[in-house]
Design a protein around this motif. Sequence first.
Motif, short mmCIF file in Angstrom:
data_model
loop_
_atom_site.label_atom_id
_atom_site.label_comp_id
_atom_site.label_asym_id
_atom_site.label_seq_id
_atom_site.Cartn_x
_atom_site.Cartn_y
_atom_site.Cartn_z
N THR A 103 0.85 -1.19 0.00
CA THR A 103 0.00 0.00 0.00
C THR A 103 0.89 1.23 0.00
N LYS A 104 0.91 1.96 -1.13
CA LYS A 104 1.77 3.13 -1.28
C LYS A 104 0.92 4.37 -1.57
N PHE A 105 1.42 5.52 -1.10
CA PHE A 105 0.70 6.78 -1.29
C PHE A 105 0.57 7.14 -2.77
N GLN A 106 1.63 6.91 -3.54
CA GLN A 106 1.61 7.26 -4.97
C GLN A 106 0.55 6.48 -5.73
N THR A 107 0.22 5.30 -5.25
CA THR A 107 -0.78 4.47 -5.93
C THR A 107 -2.16 5.12 -5.88
N ILE A 109 -2.88 8.45 -5.65
CA ILE A 109 -3.00 9.81 -6.19
C ILE A 109 -3.98 9.87 -7.37
N PRO A 110 -3.94 8.93 -8.35
CA PRO A 110 -4.96 8.96 -9.41
C PRO A 110 -6.38 8.79 -8.86
N HIS A 112 -7.39 9.88 -5.98
CA HIS A 112 -7.73 11.18 -5.41
C HIS A 112 -8.18 12.16 -6.50
N GLU A 113 -7.54 12.14 -7.66
CA GLU A 113 -7.95 13.01 -8.76
C GLU A 113 -9.35 12.64 -9.25
N GLU A 180 1.78 10.46 3.26
CA GLU A 180 2.84 10.62 2.26
C GLU A 180 4.06 9.78 2.59
N GLU A 181 4.17 9.38 3.85
CA GLU A 181 5.29 8.50 4.26
C GLU A 181 4.94 7.03 4.08
N ASP A 182 3.85 6.73 3.36
CA ASP A 182 3.39 5.36 3.10
C ASP A 182 3.03 4.62 4.39
#
Length: 230
Positions: A103-107, A109-110, A112-113, A180-182
Amino acid sequence: MDEPELRKSIKKGKKGITSKSLPPSIEKLSERIGLREVPNNYIRSFLEKIVPDPSVDKYKKFIFSIVKFKKRRKRLQQNKRKTFLNASEQRRLGILKLDPQSTKFQTFIPIHELWKQYMQRMLQLKEPLPCDLSGIYQKLLKADYHGCLLVVVSSACHNYVGSKGIVIQETKNVFRLITEEDKIKTIPKKRSVFCFELNGNIFKIYGDNFCFVPYERIRVKFKTRNLVNP
């Protein structure tokens, strides 16, 4: 008393079944009103003629088997289709478990958009904001917050204040955020206040008003006073 027991009592001549002594007040008046004693054998023979002989085959179709009823009820309960999993089944299957390693924060972000597009269509905000915000309040209360970037403004536990992350899971009592720190943080809704930003507007939501399963909030009617503040 059923018929077999009554017949046994009659054959045995059980006391109190076929005859019973008269009250003393009646015995004193027996000669005046013409009462006479009837032999006990006569009463017994009379009852044997009146009471039918019980036959198992005759009454078999009327016998109710509680054992068969319990088996049938258990079978119906097993075959009954379940629409939802209860809490114990969810824990056993591990539906609500999240793997911190994958489970990563960058995953998210789409996601969230996509959530921002969904919320913009739902709220239909216009500049400037209208004076009557009751319609916006109701929409905020019934919205889906998976993918929302939430910030904890206040909480009963001071360690949660300032936490910021995207909502990856919502239950009846908590929001689970990926920071943001995963790191995955579980924030209780009760006695917590959250806020999020949308099109330059800051919206504040009170967790006490969100203590419902997400799909149940759509059906619940809320009072608009002191629920959410934009």
